[in-house]
Design a protein around this motif. Structure first.
Motif, PDB file in Angstrom:
ATOM      1  N   SER A 701      19.558  16.477   6.725  1.00  0.00           N
ATOM      2  CA  SER A 701      20.509  15.483   7.333  1.00  0.00           C
ATOM      3  C   SER A 701      21.315  16.199   8.218  1.00  0.00           C
ATOM      4  CB  SER A 701      21.003  14.716   6.256  1.00  0.00           C
ATOM      5  OG  SER A 701      20.164  13.945   5.642  1.00  0.00           O
ATOM      6  N   LEU A 702      22.006  17.221   7.712  1.00  0.00           N
ATOM      7  CA  LEU A 702      22.921  18.148   8.391  1.00  0.00           C
ATOM      8  C   LEU A 702      22.274  18.450   9.546  1.00  0.00           C
ATOM      9  CD1 LEU A 702      25.760  19.018   8.942  1.00  0.00           C
ATOM     10  CD2 LEU A 702      25.436  20.981   7.177  1.00  0.00           C
ATOM     11  N   ALA A 703      20.989  19.453   9.319  1.00  0.00           N
ATOM     12  CA  ALA A 703      20.350  19.982  10.330  1.00  0.00           C
ATOM     13  C   ALA A 703      19.646  19.025  11.427  1.00  0.00           C
ATOM     14  CB  ALA A 703      19.090  20.524   9.651  1.00  0.00           C
ATOM     15  N   ALA A 704      19.904  17.512  11.180  1.00  0.00           N
ATOM     16  CA  ALA A 704      19.135  16.575  12.026  1.00  0.00           C
ATOM     17  C   ALA A 704      17.829  16.889  12.581  1.00  0.00           C
ATOM     18  CB  ALA A 704      20.042  16.524  13.211  1.00  0.00           C
ATOM     19  N   GLY A 705      16.882  17.230  11.396  1.00  0.00           N
ATOM     20  CA  GLY A 705      15.709  17.502  11.627  1.00  0.00           C
ATOM     21  C   GLY A 705      14.794  17.474  10.443  1.00  0.00           C
TER      22      GLY A 705
END
Length: 798
Positions: A701-705
């Protein structure tokens, strides 16, 4: 000896057996998976029964006759009445017995089922008929804790072998890995008896002290040509700087070759060089050439340190131009002695090369590939790597047999390429990793189909059917033991051509065989012993051995980077040298990925979304090594490295500063996390990794990937975890935010003792395309420098 075929969990069963005096667990082996049924199935706490495959395990127990009789009595009692009362402390047997498929004694067939002995003996008779009078086998005994028990077992087995007309050529006991074996020579009549009447026809295979009997065929090397013609000029070796960092355990090189003169330290305590014709010194010469210079076609910068060479091969008696791993010694014992001499010394002498940190093993055991139990030589490398803090770079192995494709695909090179890809994939179980490439703590290398020769006119008699830079068809495929990722990485192995087949009307299948290319190429150009005393001859070669030597060369260059230290005093210091072997292993994997392989093989093999990751992880490992990403900085990429010691149930937290230039930008970006550790191992258990170190699933989620490439479960089954998170969505984070990585340690096959710790190395990177940002490196570096200055101020004030 008693065998338990179990389904489901066996923890309570093992605990209960340990309560019976005289019973001793000697080994554990994974059996085939089977479809669930009403009697045996897997269950989950919330869902209940599932349709997952059931894994059968064989638990082997040896003890005195009284203890075995007691165990059989309990099982018979339970079969008659599952509610029968058991003696105090033995009630847990009931739960275990409910999962039993059968209970029986370890028999003759068990001793050869997974070793390929019967098949190899059949091949021997078909190839040589009555022209041989003896065969050699490795007899692995159950390893008993007490020396007196081991001595008695060995004596009994030796008596049986001698009585049958055989002899003992070598014997070995390595307590650290639970290895006890004999190298024996048996009369050919023993072969005839087994093939005609079954395994129980000879006493050796019915002897309780024997665990496995395997065919013994040391790896042999046939030179590609005896007429090398290409010649080279290389700079003469000036005074070599420093002590050797890399060891080559292989054949004896041609020391006077222009490419090698003055660059080798040869340690030959067995005096193999006394009877080693120069014309036979092809493999060691080639490997030394690749480690020192790389592909001679590309004229790489030679390594500045000398290469330590320990010969473990010799020329064959006939033909004398062929080489073979020493044929009268057990390979685990040979390697054990070589590494101990190098690191500790032997016979009261000083260590031969204690400065060595990387060991190249471009050799293997051409026996049947095993994936359900670790090979003895694999167990040895795992222990040596952990004990001496070494990086073993090992070849995955070559399968040189023909590739069978449908005749309908034999008229067009593209059709043949697709058919060969599917054939190799479908035969992957028969083309598995060869020992010692199965070792968990080693870096196992497969080969890609490329070299430095460039454009090449393929002759009309040959086909280039392998896609450029794809995994070579001749290379061994995974997975490793317990479905771990093997081979770890792939690297340049040299292009191999295949003889163009002749299609006969009515023919259903064709065999594609490797074409000879040693003189004109393609392939990697390497030094070779020349005719008439020539010292500048070369040949072209291919193989996973080549790829392994080139990876070893890259490993040495990474050590140079790490030993040079941080660029400035403002930066964090690089990890202590004790972590360098693991850091190099992690860095090599970190620079590897599937890339275009992912989509290509999904289409070629018609793999669905759900199965693709699992099946491609076994086929591709962690992907192809990109050497341009090793040891060099890039403005659009930030790489962080760390090393540490971790104990059971501990957690180490790391943070990768997030670069502001990527905030709220919907552009391509990738996080890569790689962890390598020195796994402690336990005897002969299939689940023999004593403890496991791993990092949590990355915060997608934080990495948006999303996670890409390696299967989630497979990447945690060895001692090298490599994961990638890639995305194009915008990352949302506050100024000063960081990407967390949590490294944890927990028990696996045994309890890690209090006070014991495990070495590990961690490499983390974040990158984007150059057109998106060219400041990521500097942004992350600035944040880290600020942290370093803050910590320094804190220490001064304290």
């Amino acid at each position: 000896m008693v065998v338990f075929d179990l389904a489901g969990t066996i923890k309570d069963f093992q605990n209960a057996v340990n309560r019976i005096d005289g019973l001793e667990f000697l080994a554990q082996f994974l059996g085939e998976q089977s479809e669930p049924d009403d009697d045996f199935h897997m269950a989950e706490r919330l869902k209940g029964r599932t349709d997952k495959l059931v894994s059968h395990s064989l638990y082997l127990v040896m003890s005195n006759a009284k203890a075995i009789d007691e165990l059989l009595r309990l099982f018979a009692l339970w079969q008659e009445d599952p509610e029968a009362s058991f003696e105090h402390g033995l009630g847990k047997f009931k739960d275990a017995f409910r999962q039993l498929v059968s209970i029986r004694r370890w028999g003759a067939e068990d001793r050869i089922r997974e070793t390929g002995l019967r098949e190899r003996w059949q091949e021997t008779l078909e190839l040589v008929g009555q022209s041989v009078s003896t065969v050699r086998v490795e007899v692995e005994l159950w390893y008993r804790r007490e020396p007196a028990q081991r001595s008695a077992a060995e004596s009994h087995v030796e008596q049986i072998i001698v009585a049958s007309g055989g002899s003992i050529l070598d014997r070995s006991q390595i307590p650290e890995i639970g290895y006890h074996a004999l190298l024996t020579e048996l009369p050919i009549q023993q072969v005839h008896s087994v093939l005609a009447s079954g395994a129980e026809a000879i006493q050796l295979l019915t002897t309780d002290e024997v665990m496995f009997v395997s065919p013994f065929e040391p790896m042999s090397v046939v030179p590609g040509t005896l007429e090398p013609v290409a010649s080279i000029q290389v700079p003469a070796a000036d005074r070599m700087e420093g002590l050797p960092r890399v060891a080559l355990l292989d054949g004896l090189p041609f020391q006077n070759h222009d490419a090698l003169a003055g660059r080798l330290i040869v340690d030959d305590p067995d005096l193999l060089g006394d009877d080693y014709p120069v014309a036979a010194r092809s493999h060691g010469t080639a490997m030394a050439s690749l480690i020192i210079h790389g592909d001679l076609t590309t004229e790489g910068e030679p390594l500045s340190r000398p290469l330590y060479v320990r010969p473990i091969m010799r020329s064959q008696e006939f033909p004398t131009t062929h080489e073979r791993v020493v044929a009268d010694r057990l390979l685990p014992d040979l390697l054990h002695r070589a590494v101990r001499r190098m690191q500790e010394g032997e016979g009261g002498r000083e260590p031969a090369a204690p400065s060595v940190r990387v060991v190249n093993l471009s050799i293997g055991a051409p026996a049947r590939a095993l994936t359900r139990r670790m090979s003895p030589v694999g167990r040895l490398l795992d222990w040596l790597a952990n004990t001496y803090n070494l990086l073993f770079v090992v070849s995955a192995g070559n399968h040189s047999g023909p590739i069978t494709i449908p005749a309908s695909a034999g008229s067009d090179v593209e059709d043949a390429r697709s058919a060969a890809t599917r054939a190799v994939y479908e035969d992957s179980l028969l083309r598995g990793i060869l020992p010692p490439g199965d070792a968990l703590n080693a870096l196992t290398v497969g080969a890609t189909h490329n070299d430095g020769l460039g454009e090449f006119a393929v002759p009309d008699t040959a086909w280039d059917i392998t896609q450029l830079s794809a995994p070579s068809y001749y290379g061994a495929t995974g997975p490793g033991v317990d479905r771990s990722v093997k081979p770890d990485i792939h690297h340049t192995g040299g292009r191999a051509l295949y003889t163009r087949p002749v299609v006969v009307p009515g023919q259903e299948e064709l065999e594609l065989r490797v074409a000879p290319t040693a003189i004109a190429g393609p392939g990697l150009q390497v030094a070779a012993p020349g005719r008439g005393g020539a010292t500048n001859n070369t040949v072209f070669t291919f193989g996973t051995s080549n790829a392994t030597a080139l990876v070893t060369r890259e490993a040495s260059r990474l050590f140079d980077v790490l030993e040079a230290g941080a660029a400035t005093d403002e930066d964090y210091p690089l990890p202590d040298p004790q972590y360098h072997p693991l850091l190099v292993r992690a860095l090599l994997a970190h620079a590897s990925s599937w890339g275009e392989w992912d989509g290509h093989f999904r289409r070629e093999l018609e793999l669905g979304v759900q199965e693709a990751r699992r099946k491609l992880s076994a086929l591709l490992g962690y992907g192809k090594l990109d050497t341009t990403r090793l040891g060099v900085a890039a403005t659009n990429r930030a790489v962080l490295v760390a090393g540490g010691l971790i104990g059971r149930n501990q957690r180490h937290n790391y943070e990768l500063p997030l670069p502001p230039s990527l905030r709220a930008r919907a552009e391509w970006h990738r996080f890569t996390i790689t962890l390598a550790y020195a796994a402690p191992t336990v005897g002969q258990l299939t689940r023999y990794r004593g403890a496991k170190v791993y990092f949590d699933t990355p915060d997608t989620s934080l990495a948006a990937g999303d996670r890409i490439e390696g299967e989630h479960f497979a990447v945690r089954r060895g001692s090298l975890q490599h994961e990638l998170v890639q995305g194009t969505r915008a990352m949302v984070f506050q100024d000063g935010a960081a990407f967390p990585i949590r490294v944890e340690c927990m028990d696996d096959a045994q309890r890690l003792a209090a006070g014991r710790s495990i070495r590990y190395a961690l490499v983390v990177s974040i990158e984007t395309a150059e057109e998106v940002s060219t400041t990521i490196h500097d942004e992350v570096r600035t944040r880290l420098r600020d942290q370093a200055r803050s910590r320094t101020r804190g220490r001064v004030q304290g």
